[in-house]
Motif scaffolding. Structure first.
Motif, mmCIF file in Angstrom:
data_model
loop_
_atom_site.group_PDB
_atom_site.id
_atom_site.type_symbol
_atom_site.label_atom_id
_atom_site.label_comp_id
_atom_site.label_asym_id
_atom_site.label_seq_id
_atom_site.Cartn_x
_atom_site.Cartn_y
_atom_site.Cartn_z
ATOM 1 N N LYS A 20 0.520 -1.123 0.052
ATOM 2 C CA LYS A 20 0.018 -0.118 -0.150
ATOM 3 C C LYS A 20 1.053 1.388 0.044
ATOM 4 N N HIS A 21 2.122 1.272 0.468
ATOM 5 C CA HIS A 21 2.753 2.323 1.062
ATOM 6 C C HIS A 21 3.616 2.598 -0.376
ATOM 7 N N LEU A 22 4.176 2.011 -1.210
ATOM 8 C CA LEU A 22 4.940 1.349 -2.220
ATOM 9 C C LEU A 22 3.534 2.772 -3.568
ATOM 10 N N ALA A 23 2.288 2.255 -3.639
ATOM 11 C CA ALA A 23 1.291 2.495 -4.847
ATOM 12 C C ALA A 23 1.076 3.411 -3.993
ATOM 13 N N GLU A 24 1.211 3.787 -3.023
ATOM 14 C CA GLU A 24 0.902 5.352 -2.942
ATOM 15 C C GLU A 24 1.593 6.861 -2.821
ATOM 16 N N ASN A 25 2.643 5.493 -3.493
ATOM 17 C CA ASN A 25 4.024 7.019 -3.387
ATOM 18 C C ASN A 25 4.574 6.638 -4.988
ATOM 19 N N GLY A 26 3.590 6.119 -6.000
ATOM 20 C CA GLY A 26 3.975 5.757 -7.331
ATOM 21 C C GLY A 26 4.222 4.794 -7.817
ATOM 22 N N THR A 27 4.451 3.488 -7.526
ATOM 23 C CA THR A 27 5.113 2.491 -7.937
ATOM 24 C C THR A 27 3.554 1.520 -8.357
#
Length: 292
Positions: free
Chosen positions: A170-177
């Motif tokens: 979730k953290h990765l997706a929310e930061n552009g991954t």
């Protein structure tokens, strides 16, 4: 060739692996599959160039599958037309001593792709809820406070680990991954054929390990834990795709098509525009070069 529908492979509801087919020939010949892959991977290679220039997203592509599922050859064939500067492949083996001195996600975190790049994980952070479920004694090597024996590894422990993984993604997706997770779904009979091929062909012998047969005995346990991990962690921003893997060439086409279909939906990913101040003087720059 049968049209590939991304939704047919994405896990949006709970699945049972026994009910999911392990083979899909896409209604075509091997030669047509080869031509289709060449066509789609060129498009992916072109998109990779755009995302590199755009520089705001990264793409993480995760591959999981039982031994002999075809991960190595799929990665080699699908990403063949990528510029080497824009894609990095990581194959995760048994954790090193250094990696064991950190939490289990650390080695995956430091391998994540930078903005503008593709990262491919050959085996992933899910090994920590798959192999370790079948062999819980491996958890003891992580030196986690409060975990002193296998008996300390409860269902609550695994539930918490699933939550940690979902929060990580979730953290990765929310930061552009942009995240893709592919499970290469192989049948037990096809695994037998591929293991025999490793034994029968001298040039393939190096791939065989007696441990392959020891793990094969645990087939049902692996299937059980793969099914649970997929059902618990397939989310909107980090979905799982189950790819029939008995036909290697078709599996490659399915993965490539899913990647391209999903990535082209990102309409904001495009080549950056030139600074107006520079664009204003383009003719002058051309003239300067032509006068040399």
């Amino acid at each position: 060739m049968d049209k590939i529908k991304t939704s047919a492979y994405r896990v949006d509801t709970n699945i049972r692996l026994k009910e999911v087919p392990t083979r899909n020939d896409l209604g075509t010949s091997e030669d047509e599959l080869k031509d289709r892959l060449k066509h789609i991977r060129k498009k992916l290679g072109y998109f990779q160039d755009i995302i590199y220039a755009h520089g705001k997203y990264s793409v993480l592509i995760c591959f999981q599958g039982i031994d002999t599922a075809g991960k190595d050859s799929l990665i080699r064939e699908v990403f063949k037309d990528f510029n080497s500067r824009g894609v990095v492949v990581h194959s995760f083996k048994t954790p090193t001593d250094l990696e064991r001195k950190h939490d289990y996600l650390w080695r995956h975190y430091i391998a994540l792709p930078a903005r503008g790049k593709f990262g491919v994980f050959n085996r992933t952070h899910y090994e920590n809820v798959l192999v370790t479920r079948v062999h819980p004694e491996y958890i003891l090597g992580e030196n986690i406070p409060g975990i002193n024996s296998v008996e300390d590894i409860t269902e609550a422990f695994w539930h918490e680990r699933f939550e940690q993984i979902k929060n990580f993604e979730k953290h990765l997706a929310e930061n552009g991954t942009i995240i893709f997770k592919f499970f290469l779904h192989l049948s037990k009979s096809e695994q037998k054929n591929r293991l025999l091929r490793r034994l029968n062909l001298p040039e393939k012998n190096w791939k065989f390990s007696p441990d392959d047969l020891k793990e094969r005995v645990l087939w049902d346990e692996y299937q059980k834990y793969y099914e649970e991990a997929i059902n618990v962690t397939s989310t909107e921003k980090a979905p799982w795709y189950i790819v029939p893997a008995d036909n290697k060439k078709a599996a490659r086409v399915i993965v490539a098509d899913i990647l391209y279909d999903e990535l082209r939906d990102y309409k904001d990913i495009e080549y950056p525009t030139l600074d107006p101040k520079i664009k204003k003087h383009l003719d002058n720059y051309k003239e300067q070069l032509n006068k040399e």
